[in-house]
Scaffold this motif. Structure first.
Motif, PDB file in Angstrom:
ATOM      1  N   VAL A  88       0.280  -1.344   0.299  1.00 35.96           N
ATOM      2  CA  VAL A  88      -0.011  -0.036  -0.133  1.00 35.96           C
ATOM      3  C   VAL A  88       0.718   1.639  -0.371  1.00 35.96           C
ATOM      4  N   ALA A  89       2.020   1.328   1.090  1.00 38.15           N
ATOM      5  CA  ALA A  89       2.955   1.986   1.152  1.00 38.15           C
ATOM      6  C   ALA A  89       3.711   2.724  -1.088  1.00 38.15           C
ATOM      7  N   LEU A  90       2.999   1.287  -1.210  1.00 41.25           N
ATOM      8  CA  LEU A  90       4.054   1.987  -2.929  1.00 41.25           C
ATOM      9  C   LEU A  90       2.858   2.339  -3.505  1.00 41.25           C
ATOM     10  N   LEU A  91       1.592   2.162  -3.687  1.00 41.97           N
ATOM     11  CA  LEU A  91       0.837   2.776  -4.518  1.00 41.97           C
ATOM     12  C   LEU A  91       0.818   4.182  -4.810  1.00 41.97           C
ATOM     13  N   PRO A  92       0.292   4.666  -5.676  1.00 48.15           N
ATOM     14  CA  PRO A  92      -0.225   6.190  -5.175  1.00 48.15           C
ATOM     15  C   PRO A  92      -0.935   6.578  -4.779  1.00 48.15           C
ATOM     16  N   ASP A  93      -0.773   7.880  -3.826  1.00 54.03           N
ATOM     17  CA  ASP A  93      -1.664   8.678  -3.511  1.00 54.03           C
ATOM     18  C   ASP A  93      -2.735   8.943  -3.830  1.00 54.03           C
ATOM     19  N   PRO A  94      -3.929   8.802  -4.038  1.00 55.47           N
ATOM     20  CA  PRO A  94      -4.983   9.130  -4.396  1.00 55.47           C
ATOM     21  C   PRO A  94      -5.940  10.628  -3.514  1.00 55.47           C
ATOM     22  N   ILE A  95      -5.116  10.658  -2.836  1.00 51.04           N
ATOM     23  CA  ILE A  95      -5.687  12.244  -2.424  1.00 51.04           C
ATOM     24  C   ILE A  95      -4.440  13.732  -2.934  1.00 51.04           C
TER      25      ILE A  95
END
Length: 418
Positions: A88-95
């Motif tokens: 999850v840390a590696l995923l793009p931040d949607p905010i």
């Protein structure tokens, strides 16, 4: 402190944390997730010891094999949870993502931006890994989380929550970003369902009893996650070796999960070649077969299926089997008894595969693959907070994007409306 005051205190703390989480940096969120991951592995012995208490209680209380499997932790499952946090840390931040930008006739520049939902309440049963998955996705999507696990996993959940909460706060997240309801008093759920002032959305995850209780009684908006009465339909033009492997995987790879197959539908022209061998293989794996009258002609010593069997999510080594006359009969059966979770067809007929994809109403519809793939990590979401079977706001595995809303940002140059 009474239950109501206890829950309000949690709500106030979460609301305060959510305000900060909405604009906290991606780097801080990612650092917290990594710290949480490392803390889980470091404290694995303690977590496993607390989990063993829950397993012992479950066995003493007659918990089914499927539910015990959901409850049980081991080193690999803890390492998987820890890896999930890193993923999850590696995923793009949607905010803060601008999903669209345009100008209106008055030359206002209008943008649509992703924002957090706010405070997410999660009510779930005997799945300790949900504590980690929910916390991870809520934090990365800028939401505060109030987590209420089942009494069956209370010791495991407290051990896990205390571990990751301490790591998250030390890494820079505000206090109250992640909270666990540590009481097993059912009144806590009743209060939680009415905390509109503090909780923005509730997500129930578990059996039909839990989900329907929340859906029918909550005044807080609810995202309904799915009961999984999932089907595999073996078409007359199926590769039978492929069909056999898919059925075995969908039923037995892990029985106590919502994406496991519960009913096998077989075209009448495939039954004679498929079912005798498949039936013996299923029995060798401990599966009890409950079949229609025709099924009994190909598999010996089965239980005669009743109407209830077609609508049951067993979460156990039990499989309902029905022989159908056509793909239309199979889809009619799924329409009546399915829960709009995951459905699969095994076929080499392109037209039938496309009809199944187009006409079957479910969150995930497969051609020539096991239903067991309906999962946030398998879909590339890093993890999931649940699998939604409704159509409003979110459907299917709910990852980061599904835990956001939008707001409009407007840039002007002094325009006033005429």
């Amino acid at each position: 402190m009474n239950i109501y005051d206890y829950m309000v205190e949690k709500g106030l703390l979460a609301k305060k944390a959510a305000r900060k989480l909405a604009y906290i940096s991606t780097e801080t969120k990612n650092n917290a997730l990594i710290a949480m991951s490392e803390a889980l592995v470091k404290n694995s012995d303690f977590i496993l010891a607390e989990n063993e208490k829950d397993i012992t209680n479950g066995k003493n209380n007659g918990m089914s094999q499927g539910l015990l499997d959901r409850l049980a932790l081991n080193i690999k499952r803890i390492e998987d949870m820890a890896q999930g946090l890193k993923n999850v840390a590696l995923l793009p931040d949607p905010i803060g993502e601008v999903t669209k930008m345009w100008r209106n006739p008055d030359n206002l520049q209008i943008g649509r931006v992703r924002v957090p939902l706010g405070v997410i309440g999660m009510i779930y049963e005997a799945r300790p890994n949900v504590t980690v998955d929910a916390a991870a996705l809520c934090i990365k999507s800028g939401n505060a989380a109030i987590l209420k696990g089942g009494k069956e996993a209370i010791n495991s959940n407290i051990a896990i929550a205390n571990t990751i909460i301490k790591a998250a706060v030390e890494a820079g997240l505000p206090e109250g970003s992640i909270q666990l309801i540590e009481t097993t008093d059912r009144e806590a759920v009743n209060v939680m369902m009415k905390l509109n002032e503090y909780i923005d959305v509730l997500i129930p995850r578990g059996g039909s009893g839990l989900i329907q209780t929340v859906v029918k009684n909550s005044t807080v908006p609810v995202i309904e996650t799915g009961i999984g009465n999932c089907h595999v339909y073996v078409d007359e033009e199926a590769d039978l070796e492929m069909a056999e492997n898919i059925v075995i995987n969908a039923k037995t790879q892990r029985i106590g999960v919502c994406n496991a197959m519960e009913t096998l539908l077989v075209h009448k022209d495939a039954a004679q070649k498929l079912l005798p061998k498949l039936g013996e293989r299923l029995k060798s794996l401990g599966v009890e077969i409950r079949g229609c009258e025709k099924t009994g002609e190909y598999i010996k010593d089965i239980v005669s299926a009743s109407e209830k069997d077609w609508e049951t999510e067993y979460l156990d080594l039990i499989l309902a089997v029905k022989i159908v006359d056509s793909i239309d009969d199979a889809m009619d059966h799924i329409y009546i008894y399915g829960t709009k979770h995951s459905e699969a067809i095994v076929t080499n007929n392109y037209r039938n595969s496309q009809r199944f994809l187009n006409e079957v109403d479910a969150a995930a519809v497969y051609v020539n693959a096991s239903t067991r793939f309906t999962d946030g990590s398998e879909f590339g979401f890093g993890a999931e907070i649940g699998i939604s079977t409704q159509k409003l706001h979110a459907r299917g595995p709910m990852g980061l994007e599904q835990l956001t809303s939008i707001k409009y940002i407007i840039y002007g140059e002094g325009q006033t409306r005429k």
